[in-house]
Design an enzyme around this catalytic site. Structure first.
Site, short mmCIF file in Angstrom:
data_model
loop_
_atom_site.label_atom_id
_atom_site.label_comp_id
_atom_site.label_asym_id
_atom_site.label_seq_id
_atom_site.Cartn_x
_atom_site.Cartn_y
_atom_site.Cartn_z
N ASP A 144 0.78 -1.24 0.00
CA ASP A 144 0.00 0.00 0.00
C ASP A 144 0.82 1.29 0.00
O ASP A 144 0.33 2.34 0.41
CB ASP A 144 -0.92 -0.01 1.23
CG ASP A 144 -0.13 -0.20 2.53
OD1 ASP A 144 1.09 0.04 2.52
OD2 ASP A 144 -0.73 -0.59 3.54
N GLU A 188 0.46 -9.08 -1.20
CA GLU A 188 -0.26 -8.53 -0.02
C GLU A 188 -1.50 -7.75 -0.50
O GLU A 188 -1.72 -6.59 -0.15
CB GLU A 188 0.63 -7.65 0.85
CG GLU A 188 0.09 -7.47 2.26
CD GLU A 188 0.95 -6.57 3.14
OE1 GLU A 188 0.85 -5.34 3.05
OE2 GLU A 188 1.76 -7.11 3.92
N GLU A 194 -2.46 5.10 2.72
CA GLU A 194 -2.28 3.68 2.34
C GLU A 194 -3.57 2.99 1.88
O GLU A 194 -3.53 2.17 0.98
CB GLU A 194 -1.63 2.90 3.49
CG GLU A 194 -0.16 3.23 3.73
CD GLU A 194 0.05 4.48 4.58
OE1 GLU A 194 -0.93 5.08 5.05
OE2 GLU A 194 1.22 4.86 4.79
N HIS A 212 5.15 5.75 12.91
CA HIS A 212 5.46 6.53 11.70
C HIS A 212 4.24 6.96 10.91
O HIS A 212 4.36 7.63 9.89
CB HIS A 212 6.39 5.73 10.78
CG HIS A 212 5.72 4.56 10.13
ND1 HIS A 212 4.94 4.69 9.01
CD2 HIS A 212 5.69 3.25 10.45
CE1 HIS A 212 4.47 3.50 8.67
NE2 HIS A 212 4.91 2.60 9.53
N ARG A 267 1.37 8.67 8.99
CA ARG A 267 1.10 10.07 8.65
C ARG A 267 -0.11 10.62 9.41
O ARG A 267 -0.12 11.79 9.82
CB ARG A 267 0.85 10.19 7.14
CG ARG A 267 2.12 10.44 6.34
CD ARG A 267 1.82 10.52 4.85
NE ARG A 267 2.88 11.18 4.11
CZ ARG A 267 4.07 10.64 3.83
NH1 ARG A 267 4.36 9.43 4.27
NH2 ARG A 267 4.97 11.31 3.15
N HIS A 308 11.90 6.07 13.55
CA HIS A 308 11.81 6.20 12.09
C HIS A 308 12.54 7.49 11.68
O HIS A 308 12.59 8.45 12.45
CB HIS A 308 10.33 6.26 11.73
CG HIS A 308 10.03 6.07 10.28
ND1 HIS A 308 10.31 7.03 9.34
CD2 HIS A 308 9.46 5.05 9.61
CE1 HIS A 308 9.92 6.60 8.14
NE2 HIS A 308 9.40 5.39 8.28
C1 UD1 Z 1 6.40 5.27 3.97
C2 UD1 Z 1 5.07 4.81 3.36
C3 UD1 Z 1 4.22 4.07 4.39
C4 UD1 Z 1 5.03 2.94 5.03
C5 UD1 Z 1 6.31 3.53 5.62
C6 UD1 Z 1 7.15 2.43 6.21
C7 UD1 Z 1 3.90 6.17 1.68
C8 UD1 Z 1 3.10 7.38 1.43
N1 UD1 Z 1 4.30 6.00 2.95
O1 UD1 Z 1 6.12 6.28 4.93
O2 UD1 Z 1 3.07 3.53 3.76
O3 UD1 Z 1 4.23 2.35 6.04
O4 UD1 Z 1 7.04 4.16 4.58
O5 UD1 Z 1 8.18 2.93 6.98
O6 UD1 Z 1 4.20 5.42 0.78
N2 UD1 Z 1 13.62 9.15 5.54
C9 UD1 Z 1 15.00 9.14 5.51
N3 UD1 Z 1 15.63 7.96 5.21
C10 UD1 Z 1 14.97 6.80 4.97
C11 UD1 Z 1 13.56 6.82 5.03
C12 UD1 Z 1 12.90 8.00 5.31
O7 UD1 Z 1 15.63 10.15 5.74
O8 UD1 Z 1 15.61 5.78 4.71
C13 UD1 Z 1 12.91 10.43 5.84
C14 UD1 Z 1 13.05 11.45 4.70
O9 UD1 Z 1 13.09 12.74 5.23
C15 UD1 Z 1 11.73 11.26 3.93
C16 UD1 Z 1 10.78 11.01 5.09
O10 UD1 Z 1 11.52 10.18 6.00
O11 UD1 Z 1 11.38 12.38 3.15
C17 UD1 Z 1 9.47 10.38 4.74
O12 UD1 Z 1 9.61 9.19 3.96
P1 UD1 Z 1 8.31 8.65 3.14
O13 UD1 Z 1 8.66 7.40 2.46
O14 UD1 Z 1 7.73 9.75 2.32
O15 UD1 Z 1 7.24 8.39 4.28
P2 UD1 Z 1 7.22 7.31 5.42
O16 UD1 Z 1 6.62 7.99 6.60
O17 UD1 Z 1 8.53 6.70 5.56
N1 UDP Z 2 11.79 -2.78 11.43
C1 UDP Z 2 13.18 -2.80 11.31
N2 UDP Z 2 13.90 -1.90 12.07
C2 UDP Z 2 13.31 -1.02 12.92
C3 UDP Z 2 11.89 -1.00 13.01
C4 UDP Z 2 11.17 -1.90 12.25
O1 UDP Z 2 13.75 -3.59 10.57
O2 UDP Z 2 14.01 -0.25 13.60
C5 UDP Z 2 11.01 -3.72 10.57
C6 UDP Z 2 9.92 -4.52 11.27
O3 UDP Z 2 10.40 -5.75 11.75
C7 UDP Z 2 8.87 -4.70 10.16
C8 UDP Z 2 9.05 -3.47 9.30
O4 UDP Z 2 10.32 -2.91 9.63
O5 UDP Z 2 9.15 -5.83 9.36
C9 UDP Z 2 7.96 -2.49 9.56
O6 UDP Z 2 8.25 -1.27 8.97
P1 UDP Z 2 7.41 0.02 9.25
O7 UDP Z 2 6.77 -0.04 10.58
O8 UDP Z 2 8.29 1.18 8.95
O9 UDP Z 2 6.30 -0.02 8.09
P2 UDP Z 2 4.84 -0.66 7.97
O10 UDP Z 2 4.93 -2.12 8.18
O11 UDP Z 2 3.95 0.04 8.95
O12 UDP Z 2 4.43 -0.29 6.57
#
Ligand code: UD1
Ligand code: UDP
Length: 395
Positions: free
Chosen positions: A97, A119, A133, A222, A224, A255
């Site tokens: 998603d 999924e 999502e 994390h 939104r 996160h």
């Molecule tokens: C995204 C997904 C969410 C998923 C989550 C898992 C969307 C809209 N959101 O949300 O569905 O559950 O990932 O974690 O698809 N950032 C870093 N380094 C990284 C990752 C993130 O710096 O490796 C920071 C950056 O500033 C980036 C921000 O996090 O701009 C947001 O990342 P983004 O992928 O847009 O949203 P998530 O909240 O991570």
């Molecule tokens: N996870 C990880 N390191 C962390 C926190 C979570 O590897 O510090 C793993 C966790 O085991 C799970 C996945 O990341 O498999 C979940 O990711 P997240 O919660 O960011 O996304 P979501 O599942 O909500 O989309």
């Protein structure tokens, strides 16, 4: 030979798709497997690719600090045009998603390439929860013509939307395949547990603290829709709980999203090292995270993937959301929705810490999300697919 391209971009997608990449590559005579990462996440994605030893064939490298949904959607859509023109896959596989999945599915549709949804069929039916999502998965589901539903209830959701039964395969969730791979490594390699312990220490948490009878509440967040007030409530709840239970360690791998970190600093101050029993640490690699989850007493989270993993490890999960698209573990009694109300979080964590019966009820290991063979089933189904056909019943 079928040309399969897997597209993913965030940490959880990588955890759930890498086992499938590994499995597909075991059949080079049947599948020509290509991997495209969008780089929606960077560090958190790369951590997972390293663990599973997956090297992408294409990397759109789109991440920018503080990106919004327009940035991600447009960059993935445009970036995929060139990749698909170059690779010309028969099938594009996307996961779950995220905005990466939704935009990559749309990009494939624009070139009339069949989309397989791993999924598939999870629904809350509330487009703002989780946001964005729920809409991402509905759009992806509408485009896909091959659906890999993790559970019977996700299959039923698709049937209710008019998807033909023959277009759905119930597979279990590939996250259990990933989890079992990691747990198996840990159980045969004693040295590995020591390495993980040392790595955790370098991140700022000393597992030796458990020797004095301490318990861990493991926290992640994390979503939104929780940004702002929701996260302020979560942080204030953790602060109060930490004061009430000095013998419990609250460990929070943060996160990297700046919107997650801002309220943490607002509530706990700029220097996060000052508390006796609250540990804010950097995001952990998957193996360390699973190790920490196994050693934890309770998991407090808004994560989707963790709702699937922790019940299998017998850990009660309190979910800081109002809805879930994963009803199976709630029905089994190991997952409970507590929302983001400060009082409700405190009451529910306290109940599990204070009441042994309540804890026992929630900590039975159940695993409604799979048996670790989801990838095998997906591959079997992929072998027989008919590409580019409509998946809906004609009316
Ligand atoms: C995204 C997904 C969410 C998923 C989550 C898992 C969307 C809209 N959101 O949300 O569905 O559950 O990932 O974690 O698809 N950032 C870093 N380094 C990284 C990752 C993130 O710096 O490796 C920071 C950056 O500033 C980036 C921000 O996090 O701009 C947001 O990342 P983004 O992928 O847009 O949203 P998530 O909240 O991570
Ligand atoms: N996870 C990880 N390191 C962390 C926190 C979570 O590897 O510090 C793993 C966790 O085991 C799970 C996945 O990341 O498999 C979940 O990711 P997240 O919660 O960011 O996304 P979501 O599942 O909500 O989309």
């Amino acid at each position: 030979m079928k040309k399969i391209m897997l597209v993913f971009g965030t940490r959880p997608e990588a955890i759930k798709m890498c086992p499938l990449v590994i499995e597909l590559k075991k059949h080079p005579d049947v599948f020509n497997t290509k991997v495209c990462v969008t780089g929606q996440h960077r560090e958190m994605l790369d951590q997972v690719l390293n663990i599973f030893g997956v090297v992408p064939d294409y990397d759109l490298n789109i991440m920018q600090q503080g990106q919004d949904l327009y940035d991600v959607t447009s960059k993935v859509l445009i970036g995929m045009r060139t990749v698909l023109n170059d690779a010309i896959p028969d099938v594009v596989l996307v996961h779950g998603d995220t905005t990466t999945s939704m935009a990559a599915a749309l990009a494939a549709f624009y070139q009339q390439i069949s989309v397989g949804h791993v999924e598939a069929g999870l629904r809350t039916h509330n487009i703002y929860s989780p946001w964005p999502e729920e809409m991402n998965r509905q759009i992806t589901g509408r485009i896909a013509c091959i659906n890999f539903a993790p559970t019977e209830s996700s299959r039923q959701n698709l049937l209710d939307e008019g998807v033909l039964d023959e277009r759905i395969t119930v597979t279990g969730n590939t996250v259990i395949d990933a989890l079992q791979m990691i747990v198996a490594k840990m159980s045969v390699d004693d040295g590995l547990n020591k390495v993980l312990k040392t790595k955790l220490l370098s991140f700022g948490y000393d597992m030796e603290r458990l020797a004095s009878g301490k318990k861990i509440v493991l926290i992640t967040g994390h979503r939104r829709e929780n940004f702002g007030e929701g996260f302020m409530n979560i942080c204030n709840a953790i602060k109060k709980l930490a004061q009430t239970y000095p013998n419990v360690d609250f460990v929070y791998p943060m996160h990297l999203n700046p919107n997650v970190r801002k309220p943490i600093h607002e509530v706990f101050g700029e220097d996060l090292t000052h508390s006796d029993n609250v540990f804010f640490i950097e995001p952990l690699e998957y193996m360390e995270f699973v190790y920490l989850m196994k050693k934890s007493f309770i998991v407090l989270t808004d994560s989707g993937g963790i709702q699937e993993e922790a019940p299998g490890l017998g850990k009660p999960v309190l979910v800081m959301r109002d809805t879930t698209e994963r009803p199976e573990a709630v029905e089994a009694g190991t997952v409970k929705l507590v929302g983001t109300d400060m009082g409700k979080i405190i009451r529910n964590v306290s109940l599990l810490l204070d009441d042994a019966d309540e804890y026992r009820k929630m900590s039975q290991a159940v695993n409604p999300y799979g048996d670790g063979k989801a990838c095998e089933r997906i591959i079997q189904a992929l072998g027989g697919i008919k590409a580019q056909s409509n998946q809906y019943k004609s009316t």
